[in-house]
Design a protein around this motif. Sequence first.
Motif, PDB file in Angstrom:
ATOM      1  N   GLU A 182       0.808  -1.214   0.000  1.00  0.00           N
ATOM      2  CA  GLU A 182       0.000   0.000   0.000  1.00  0.00           C
ATOM      3  C   GLU A 182       0.838   1.260   0.000  1.00  0.00           C
ATOM      4  OE1 GLU A 182      -2.441   0.234   3.430  1.00  0.00           O
ATOM      5  OE2 GLU A 182      -0.817  -0.082   4.854  1.00  0.00           O
ATOM      6  N   ASP A 183       2.140   1.124   0.080  1.00  0.00           N
ATOM      7  CA  ASP A 183       2.994   2.321   0.010  1.00  0.00           C
ATOM      8  C   ASP A 183       2.815   3.063  -1.310  1.00  0.00           C
ATOM      9  OD1 ASP A 183       3.951   1.779   2.497  1.00  0.00           O
ATOM     10  OD2 ASP A 183       5.784   0.786   1.805  1.00  0.00           O
ATOM     11  N   ALA A 184       2.441   2.295  -2.351  1.00  0.00           N
ATOM     12  CA  ALA A 184       2.211   2.944  -3.649  1.00  0.00           C
ATOM     13  C   ALA A 184       1.108   3.982  -3.560  1.00  0.00           C
ATOM     14  CB  ALA A 184       1.859   1.893  -4.696  1.00  0.00           C
ATOM     15  N   MET A 185       0.188   3.795  -2.619  1.00  0.00           N
ATOM     16  CA  MET A 185      -0.909   4.743  -2.460  1.00  0.00           C
ATOM     17  C   MET A 185      -0.639   5.730  -1.332  1.00  0.00           C
ATOM     18  SD  MET A 185      -4.918   3.947  -1.616  1.00  0.00           S
ATOM     19  CE  MET A 185      -6.065   5.267  -1.231  1.00  0.00           C
ATOM     20  N   LEU A 186      -0.211   5.210  -0.159  1.00  0.00           N
ATOM     21  CA  LEU A 186      -0.053   6.085   1.001  1.00  0.00           C
ATOM     22  C   LEU A 186       1.185   6.964   0.894  1.00  0.00           C
ATOM     23  CD1 LEU A 186      -1.076   3.637   3.877  1.00  0.00           C
ATOM     24  CD2 LEU A 186      -2.472   5.310   2.667  1.00  0.00           C
ATOM     25  N   LEU A 192      -9.608   4.715   5.160  1.00  0.00           N
ATOM     26  CA  LEU A 192      -8.411   5.175   4.452  1.00  0.00           C
ATOM     27  C   LEU A 192      -7.832   6.426   5.108  1.00  0.00           C
ATOM     28  CD1 LEU A 192      -9.449   4.708   0.703  1.00  0.00           C
ATOM     29  CD2 LEU A 192      -7.805   3.351   1.991  1.00  0.00           C
ATOM     30  N   ALA A 193      -8.703   7.309   5.580  1.00  0.00           N
ATOM     31  CA  ALA A 193      -8.237   8.524   6.245  1.00  0.00           C
ATOM     32  C   ALA A 193      -7.468   8.181   7.515  1.00  0.00           C
ATOM     33  CB  ALA A 193      -9.423   9.431   6.563  1.00  0.00           C
ATOM     34  N   ALA A 194      -7.952   7.198   8.258  1.00  0.00           N
ATOM     35  CA  ALA A 194      -7.250   6.787   9.475  1.00  0.00           C
ATOM     36  C   ALA A 194      -5.876   6.228   9.156  1.00  0.00           C
ATOM     37  CB  ALA A 194      -8.088   5.756  10.230  1.00  0.00           C
ATOM     38  N   ARG A 195      -5.737   5.448   8.080  1.00  0.00           N
ATOM     39  CA  ARG A 195      -4.432   4.927   7.687  1.00  0.00           C
ATOM     40  C   ARG A 195      -3.483   6.052   7.293  1.00  0.00           C
ATOM     41  NH1 ARG A 195      -3.666  -0.594   5.878  1.00  0.00           N
ATOM     42  NH2 ARG A 195      -5.373  -1.895   6.621  1.00  0.00           N
ATOM     43  N   CYS A 196      -4.003   7.046   6.557  1.00  0.00           N
ATOM     44  CA  CYS A 196      -3.157   8.171   6.154  1.00  0.00           C
ATOM     45  C   CYS A 196      -2.711   8.988   7.365  1.00  0.00           C
ATOM     46  CB  CYS A 196      -3.902   9.064   5.168  1.00  0.00           C
ATOM     47  SG  CYS A 196      -4.244   8.277   3.576  1.00  0.00           S
ATOM     48  N   VAL A 211     -15.840 -10.615 -11.652  1.00  0.00           N
ATOM     49  CA  VAL A 211     -15.932  -9.314 -12.324  1.00  0.00           C
ATOM     50  C   VAL A 211     -14.579  -8.606 -12.305  1.00  0.00           C
ATOM     51  CG1 VAL A 211     -17.014  -7.037 -12.218  1.00  0.00           C
ATOM     52  CG2 VAL A 211     -18.386  -9.080 -11.836  1.00  0.00           C
ATOM     53  N   VAL A 212     -13.867  -8.655 -11.173  1.00  0.00           N
ATOM     54  CA  VAL A 212     -12.557  -8.010 -11.077  1.00  0.00           C
ATOM     55  C   VAL A 212     -11.579  -8.642 -12.065  1.00  0.00           C
ATOM     56  CG1 VAL A 212     -10.583  -7.617  -9.556  1.00  0.00           C
ATOM     57  CG2 VAL A 212     -12.904  -7.309  -8.689  1.00  0.00           C
ATOM     58  N   ILE A 213     -11.648  -9.965 -12.221  1.00  0.00           N
ATOM     59  CA  ILE A 213     -10.726 -10.647 -13.131  1.00  0.00           C
ATOM     60  C   ILE A 213     -11.052 -10.321 -14.581  1.00  0.00           C
ATOM     61  CG2 ILE A 213     -10.064 -12.923 -14.001  1.00  0.00           C
ATOM     62  CD1 ILE A 213     -10.293 -13.963 -11.128  1.00  0.00           C
ATOM     63  N   ARG A 214     -12.327 -10.442 -14.964  1.00  0.00           N
ATOM     64  CA  ARG A 214     -12.685 -10.224 -16.372  1.00  0.00           C
ATOM     65  C   ARG A 214     -12.580  -8.765 -16.777  1.00  0.00           C
ATOM     66  NH1 ARG A 214     -17.500 -10.843 -17.465  1.00  0.00           N
ATOM     67  NH2 ARG A 214     -18.449 -11.404 -15.485  1.00  0.00           N
ATOM     68  N   GLN A 215     -12.854  -7.831 -15.850  1.00  0.00           N
ATOM     69  CA  GLN A 215     -12.748  -6.402 -16.157  1.00  0.00           C
ATOM     70  C   GLN A 215     -11.328  -5.864 -15.954  1.00  0.00           C
ATOM     71  OE1 GLN A 215     -15.127  -4.732 -17.529  1.00  0.00           O
ATOM     72  NE2 GLN A 215     -16.815  -6.170 -17.252  1.00  0.00           N
ATOM     73  N   LYS A 216     -10.414  -6.729 -15.456  1.00  0.00           N
ATOM     74  CA  LYS A 216      -9.005  -6.357 -15.265  1.00  0.00           C
ATOM     75  C   LYS A 216      -8.859  -5.116 -14.378  1.00  0.00           C
ATOM     76  CE  LYS A 216      -7.531  -8.374 -19.649  1.00  0.00           C
ATOM     77  NZ  LYS A 216      -7.040  -9.580 -18.968  1.00  0.00           N
ATOM     78  N   LEU A 217      -9.529  -5.134 -13.229  1.00  0.00           N
ATOM     79  CA  LEU A 217      -9.453  -4.045 -12.266  1.00  0.00           C
ATOM     80  C   LEU A 217      -8.345  -4.321 -11.259  1.00  0.00           C
ATOM     81  CD1 LEU A 217     -13.255  -3.527 -11.511  1.00  0.00           C
ATOM     82  CD2 LEU A 217     -11.843  -2.237 -13.105  1.00  0.00           C
ATOM     83  N   ASN A 218      -7.742  -3.260 -10.753  1.00  0.00           N
ATOM     84  CA  ASN A 218      -6.745  -3.378  -9.685  1.00  0.00           C
ATOM     85  C   ASN A 218      -7.469  -3.356  -8.334  1.00  0.00           C
ATOM     86  OD1 ASN A 218      -4.459  -3.401 -11.394  1.00  0.00           O
ATOM     87  ND2 ASN A 218      -4.547  -1.168 -11.582  1.00  0.00           N
ATOM     88  N   LEU A 219      -7.317  -4.428  -7.580  1.00  0.00           N
ATOM     89  CA  LEU A 219      -7.989  -4.542  -6.283  1.00  0.00           C
ATOM     90  C   LEU A 219      -7.050  -4.012  -5.202  1.00  0.00           C
ATOM     91  CD1 LEU A 219     -10.416  -5.493  -4.681  1.00  0.00           C
ATOM     92  CD2 LEU A 219      -9.424  -7.783  -4.614  1.00  0.00           C
ATOM     93  N   PHE A 220      -7.439  -2.896  -4.542  1.00  0.00           N
ATOM     94  CA  PHE A 220      -6.605  -2.263  -3.527  1.00  0.00           C
ATOM     95  C   PHE A 220      -6.853  -2.858  -2.148  1.00  0.00           C
ATOM     96  CE2 PHE A 220      -5.862   0.612  -6.889  1.00  0.00           C
ATOM     97  CZ  PHE A 220      -4.838   1.464  -6.554  1.00  0.00           C
TER      98      PHE A 220
END
Length: 442
Positions: free
Chosen positions: A208-212, A235-239, A372-381
């Motif tokens: 998650e460092d890529a995001m935080l 997410l706000a608490a993690r930040c 759906v995540v696999i077929r739509q090729k979404l990035n799961l965070f």
Amino acid sequence: MNVKKFTGASSRDALRKVREALGPDAVILSNRQADGVVEILALANDDAASLASPPAASEMAQPRPQLQTQFATPQRPAVPAQRPAAPRPAAPRQAAGEPVDMARMQQMMASALAHVKENAAAEMSGMMNEIRAMRGMMETQLAEISWGSTQQREPQKAVVLREMLAAGFSASLARYLIDKLPAGLDGAQSMRWIKTVLSRNLNTVANEDAMLEQGGVFALVGPTGVGKTTSTAKLAARCVMRHGPEKLALITTDAYRIGAHEQLRIYGKILGVMVHSVKDEADLRIALKELKNKHTVLIDTVGVSQRDQMVTEQVAMLSGAGADVKRLLCLNSTATQETLNEVVRAYQGSGLAGCIMTKLDEAASIGNVLDVVIRQKLNLFYVSNGQRVPEDLYLADRGYLIDRAFKLKRDAAATQFSDAELPLLMAQAAARNNEARGVRLG
């Protein structure tokens, strides 16, 4: 002139009768439908030629009457004596009248030809639709027969298929993977291969460092009630724990739901973070410009149904906010696969940065959302597994999610398929097999 009428069930039948009776050079005078049949009036080619060149003895070949401009004397009524010379001007007069008749004939022929082309085009379109329907029926029946024989020769594939369907995965994805299943594997080995391929195609964020650490502007979007506000608070608490409250800003666009702004404001007060409320794109531009020095900005958007026109307006507002807004789609794990597909298509826009699985603790099976995540090729965070802030938010682990999907398989008898139903199910999935073409096997 001998005009004949021909009738047939279709234009093709009627034209065939005309060709047999009058020859291929027949002239079509009219073509219309009456009482469920096609009626054609036709004329033989010889009769049409006689219309253009009338005989000399007929009335059409006689000279046209003309008015005399001078009074004749009684001694000059010798008109009968001059009648033998009358056919001489008949030739130019006939030539002058001939283009008129030919023009009428050409007009009638052009009109008849246009009607024939229209009917032929309509008939061809109907024929092509029938051919496509027959092709679809044949493909379905052949696929059903093929799977029936496969089920008898390789029973382990039927076992794998039942496991995937019970876990919530789509029939199209299951069929694609089973068709690519290596030969010579038993049931346990086949399941391990399936889980490996599914895990390889589930795109997750390893760190998650890529995001935080990188920061930026993130907007949580999705339909009503999928947990956007709670996920924003997590997410706000993690930040805050990573960088402190002074590096974070919260924005809400939810001015419709009663208490929505207050809910996020309470979370912000607990975390020591200011919450800004915006109503439109102009307010959002101003707010982002004022908060450009913040390391991370989280936007809690208003929940909109995937079938609402406001989805397009919301995507346009975030895209035109004057900053690089990364949209994270919240996917409800309890929703059906068809609903999730609609949600992804509606919120796709110019591209989603990723997604968050919510309400994992309420889902009876999670294969539907993973499919759906696999077929739509979404990035799961992230994966949300409860209401507690910030504890119930976890980084997505692909191996854990795939194993849990098969452990949470539905055991109800209503969701189980018998051996006789599997061939029909696979035949229907054959038409939608293109949806899984992008799955990587190795």
